[in-house]
Each structure stands twice: as C-alpha cells, then as structure tokens.
Write an enzyme that holds these catalytic residues in place. Structure first.
Site, PDB file in Angstrom:
ATOM      1  N   PHE A 191       9.502  36.480 -25.452  1.00 21.95           N
ATOM      2  CA  PHE A 191       9.033  37.683 -24.779  1.00 21.95           C
ATOM      3  C   PHE A 191       7.660  38.134 -25.260  1.00 21.95           C
ATOM      4  CE2 PHE A 191       8.663  42.049 -23.567  1.00 21.95           C
ATOM      5  CZ  PHE A 191       9.094  42.034 -22.438  1.00 21.95           C
ATOM      6  N   ASP A 220       2.403  36.559 -32.379  1.00 20.43           N
ATOM      7  CA  ASP A 220       2.753  37.920 -31.718  1.00 20.43           C
ATOM      8  C   ASP A 220       3.536  38.656 -32.730  1.00 20.43           C
ATOM      9  OD1 ASP A 220       3.589  39.809 -30.196  1.00 20.43           O
ATOM     10  OD2 ASP A 220       4.023  38.733 -28.539  1.00 20.43           O
ATOM     11  N   LYS A 277       2.358  48.183 -30.380  1.00 20.66           N
ATOM     12  CA  LYS A 277       3.700  49.040 -30.594  1.00 20.66           C
ATOM     13  C   LYS A 277       3.442  50.014 -31.674  1.00 20.66           C
ATOM     14  CE  LYS A 277       7.067  46.125 -28.329  1.00 20.66           C
ATOM     15  NZ  LYS A 277       7.182  47.023 -27.084  1.00 20.66           N
TER      16      LYS A 277
END
Length: 400
Positions: free
Chosen positions: A141, A226, A255
């Site tokens: 994801f 990531d 984030k």
C-alpha cells in the site's frame, strides 16, 4: 436524532462514500484521547495511521504552528522563505542523507520517488528511454493515485481505474529469490515498505531487507524504502529499516512528519539521486511551505532526542507481550509488528475485524480493521502505560 446521527446522515448525503468510518463524530482530542460530539471519550489506538505519533494537540507542535501562522504560511516555491533551508538540512541530517524534496501527502512522495527513480535510471544508470522498470511487493500500500494503484494487488484499491501505468514488476513480499529473478538491466528501483501496514502489519523475514540492500547495490538499482507509516519512531527506531541495519538509497516520509497538524511528506536521498532534477521538472505549490517546515522542524527536533523511539520500544515490548498471551486461546490466531504497532488476527469465530472494532468503540477504544478479521493497533507514542493496559483490557473483554 442525536447529534451524532444527524452529522453522520449529513455527511452520507453530501460527501462521496470513499470511506467507511466507525459511527462516531469526534469534536476534540488531546494526547491519546478523543471526545465525540456527545461528550463520550475514546482511547485512540490508531493514531491516524501513525500520522499522530506525537499525540493529538501536542503542545510543542501546536506552539510551532501558531507562531508560524502569525508570520507567513505560504510563499510557493517561486520564492525562498526563511524556514526552508533549516528544515531540509535538519531532516537530511536525521536521515543521514544530503538532500530533501518536500511534498505534502504520502502518495505525492511515492509519485515523486517513481519519477526520481526513472529520471535517475535514464540520466545516471543509462537505461534506454522508456524502458525503466520498478520492482514492488505484492500486498503493498503506497497510496491512491492512478500510478500507485497500477501496481497494487488489492482489488478494492485497483478496480475500475484502468488503463494502468506500465513499468512495474510485482513479486511476493519477503521472497528474495523472486526479487532477484525480477531485477533486470532495465530495473531502476526496488520500492518496498519495511513493514507492510495496510496488509496487516506484516514484518518481513529476518535477512530479507539486508538481502534487498545487497542485491540492489550489486545490480546498480535504487532501494526505495517507504517509511511513511513505519518511520519516525513508530517501531522503536527512527526508521524501521534500522532494525536490520539497513540504509536504503531513498527514504519516503510522511504522516508523522506533519505531526498531525499539517500534511508534510518528503523524499530524502543523496545528491547523486535527487540531483537529477532541474528547475521546472517537478514541483508542488504547497510542498515545503513555511507552515509545513515550521511543524516539520519541531518533529525533527523531537525525534533527535530519542525519547519517542525509546517510548515506542519499551511500551511496544509490553504491548506485544500482552497480545501474545492471547495467541492460542482460541481468540487470536496471530500477532505481528514492531514497537507500538501490531496487527492482530482475530479468530473468525469471534467476528470480523470490523465487528471487533465496533465492539471496542462501544467500550471506548478506537482501532481499525483490515483484511477480514485483522485489527491494527498503533496508539500515539505519548500514550501512558496505564491507558495502554486499559485499552488492552477492553480487547480482552470483547473477545471473552
């Protein structure tokens, strides 16, 4: 109708149904706790998918944002501003790299990394134009953009968005032999999550990440990690890659970099990689804006102390110790994760992940389901041990 019911009905009527949130409406939050419009309090055990590593309304981050709001919030990259250089310098130093390319969202960071890898492949590695390929892992994801969902294997994320962007090779996560077989002379990068969050907090087998690092170095391929969800303290280290002693060529951050205050993301690498860009070839109006840099600088300063990594380590050990006691009881079949991050597979006999999440909500604890009967637990790193224990007690009660 209650205030909650009215607000949810209005949202359902006037917003696209691209999410299926739990049926509560948050009005305020502080630390690890949120309060809804009815005045009910909930322990946040999700932390905005790690965007809220430092908790809701962290005083240091709110103060940094308020001070910057009174000065300047946006200049665009048409001009320099006085927070940009320090933010890029300090973030690069935190990562042990030389350059930073700031963006806004995690998906933008991934898209930027794809463009970076291709441009590097053509200008530095010498791959013939139009032939660059990137190897990714199954069940990944990395975001929701058209290019990113082109290499997703999740039908919900991918269906009905074709035609898809070519140039990606998908291999099983954790399978070094499959990765080795997929790399060719046209491969410019391997893009991986050090821990797959959306897939259920999947930790790769020992030796996998070092093997990826060795393979990419041997084949002159960029290793892009990531760390948007796994990085910045969540696993007990600044980066999840550190658990295996691995330093990738490129870090993708997001984030928690915005402290739950503003969206901030970044691609961080050495000059030999990010130096491929020339003026006009890539950009973002809000990327690296003064407000984002002010908040991001405070996030970097908080991480430089090591305090939050230490909290995630200590509380994470306690979290996993308690969760593993549930394995084999007929209630939980498996627990995975690192630090204050866990994927908990619930025995389907006790309900789906959504049903367990709703039952926990009724008891004042907020988590989120993924992939059937799995729930994710990722509280803010500022949570107290007492609150963490209370939340785990509610999970035990729900499963009793």
């Amino acid at each position: 109708m209650s205030a909650t019911e009215e607000l949810i009905a209005s949202a359902e009527a006037h917003s696209a149904h691209n999410y299926h949130p739990l049926p509560l409406v948050v009005a305020s939050a502080q630390g690890a706790w949120m309060t809804d419009v009815e005045g009910r309090r909930y322990l946040d055990m999700l932390a905005g998918y790690s965007a809220l590593n430092f908790g809701h309304g962290n005083p240091r981050l709110i103060d940094a944002a308020k001070k910057q709001l009174d000065r300047v919030t946006l200049t665009s990259r048409a001009f320099h501003h006085d927070r940009f250089a320090e933010f890029c310098t300090r973030l690069a130093e935190l990562c042990g790299k030389e350059m930073v390319l700031p963006m806004n969202t995690g998906a933008e960071a991934v898209e930027t990394a794809v463009k970076t890898a291709r441009k590097w492949g053509y200008r530095v590695k010498g791959v013939p134009d139009g032939r660059a390929r990137i190897v990714v892992a199954r069940d990944n994801f990395h975001g929701r953009t058209t290019t990113v969902v082109s290499f997703s294997t999740d039908p919900e994320a991918r269906a009905d968005y074709g035609p898809y962007t070519p140039g990606f090779d998908i291999v099983p996560y954790g399978d070094l032999a499959a990765l080795r077989a997929a790399v060719t002379d046209d491969t410019v990068a391997v893009l991986l999550e050090p821990i797959q969050g959306e897939a259920g907090v999947l930790v790769p087998p020992p030796g996998y990440l070092p093997g990826v690092r060795e393979l990419t170095r041997d084949r002159n391929v960029l290793f892009i990690a990531d760390e948007i969800q796994s990085g910045l303290g969540r696993t007990g280290r600044t980066f999840a890659c550190e658990h295996e002693g691995v330093v990738p060529d490129v870090y993708l951050l997001g984030k928690a970099l915005g402290g739950g205050v503003v969206p901030v993301s970044a691609v961080v690498a050495d000059t030999g990689v990010l130096g491929v860009f020339r003026p006009g070839e890539h950009g973002s109006t809000f990327g690296g804006n003064p407000l984002a840099c002010a908040v991001g600088l405070e996030v970097v300063a908080m991480l430089e102390s090591g305090e939050f990594q230490q909290r995630a380590t200590e509380l994470g050990e306690h979290l996993h110790s308690e969760l593993h006691l549930l394995v084999g009881t007929g209630k939980v079949t498996r627990v995975r994760g690192r630090g204050l991050w866990a994927g908990v597979d619930i025995d389907p006999a006790h309900g789906t992940g959504r049903e367990i999440s709703e039952k926990l909500m009724e008891r004042g604890v907020l988590v989120k389901d993924t992939h059937g009967s799995t729930i994710r637990i990722a509280p803010p790193l500022v949570i107290s041990k007492e609150d963490l224990d209370w939340g785990l007690a509610q999970l035990r009660s729900v499963l009793a």
